[in-house]
Design a protein around this motif. Structure first.
Motif, short mmCIF file in Angstrom:
data_model
loop_
_atom_site.label_atom_id
_atom_site.label_comp_id
_atom_site.label_asym_id
_atom_site.label_seq_id
_atom_site.Cartn_x
_atom_site.Cartn_y
_atom_site.Cartn_z
N ALA A 172 -20.45 -9.64 -28.19
CA ALA A 172 -20.87 -8.83 -29.34
C ALA A 172 -19.70 -8.04 -29.92
O ALA A 172 -19.64 -7.81 -31.13
N GLU A 173 -18.77 -7.64 -29.08
CA GLU A 173 -17.60 -6.89 -29.55
C GLU A 173 -16.60 -7.78 -30.28
O GLU A 173 -15.81 -7.30 -31.06
N ARG A 174 -16.64 -9.10 -30.01
CA ARG A 174 -15.59 -9.98 -30.53
C ARG A 174 -16.04 -10.96 -31.62
O ARG A 174 -15.24 -11.38 -32.43
N LEU A 175 -17.30 -11.32 -31.61
CA LEU A 175 -17.79 -12.27 -32.61
C LEU A 175 -17.90 -11.59 -33.97
O LEU A 175 -18.05 -10.37 -34.06
N THR A 176 -17.86 -12.41 -35.02
CA THR A 176 -18.03 -11.90 -36.37
C THR A 176 -19.42 -11.29 -36.49
O THR A 176 -20.39 -11.81 -35.93
N GLU A 177 -19.50 -10.19 -37.21
CA GLU A 177 -20.79 -9.51 -37.36
C GLU A 177 -21.80 -10.46 -38.00
O GLU A 177 -21.51 -11.13 -38.97
N GLY A 178 -22.98 -10.52 -37.41
CA GLY A 178 -24.03 -11.39 -37.91
C GLY A 178 -24.11 -12.73 -37.19
O GLY A 178 -25.02 -13.51 -37.45
#
Length: 158
Positions: free
Chosen positions: A141-147
């Motif tokens: 969640a900290e590293r993936l693109t938002e959404g």
């Protein structure tokens, strides 16, 4: 001294340095299959035995040891989650940046987590971690693109 022996020595040194650097970069290291864990050291020991048993000179012994080290390097091959990318193959220098991942599916099975990701509509390789699903979800969640959707499937133990 043979020029090819020196080139082989250089290859082994660079290969081991690279594999160790990739392994150090990984935050979550994927488990390896048990067949690889057993077969690679056996092949390396077999190659070492054959090469040193049939060797007539010191350089042939040296080449046999280098050949065994090359086979053993498959044991150091690592894949997993690094801070900036997914390493699906240690020889892929760039890996898969988190920005290119479209969807992640996690299967929680006790203390083991299986991760599958999708990029450009294609499924990536399955990665298996000995980490709780909560830790993997927070990390992603900290590293993936938002959404980017992260689907978690919980498999209950009986």
């Amino acid at each position: 001294m043979n020029v090819f022996s020196l080139l082989l020595l250089l290859l082994v040194i660079v290969l081991y340095a690279y594999l160790i650097l990739v392994k150090r970069e990984l935050v979550f290291v994927s488990k390896r299959r048990s067949a690889i864990t057993i077969s690679v050291p056996l092949f390396a020991v077999g190659a070492l035995f054959l090469a040193t048993h049939e060797a007539a000179s010191l350089w042939e012994h040296f080449q046999g040891i280098l050949a065994a080290l090359l086979i053993f390097s498959f044991f150091l091959d690592s894949k997993g989650l690094a801070n900036e990318r997914i390493v699906s193959n240690a020889m892929d220098i760039k890996g898969i940046p988190y920005g290119e991942v479209n969807r992640v599916v996690l299967l929680a099975n006790g203390k083991q987590t299986k991760l599958n990701f999708f990029r450009r509509g294609m499924r990536g390789p399955l990665l298996v971690f000995d980490a709780p699903v909560q830790d993997v979800v927070v990390f992603l969640a900290e590293r993936l693109t938002e959404g980017t959707p992260i689907e978690v499937i919980v498999k209950e133990e009986k």
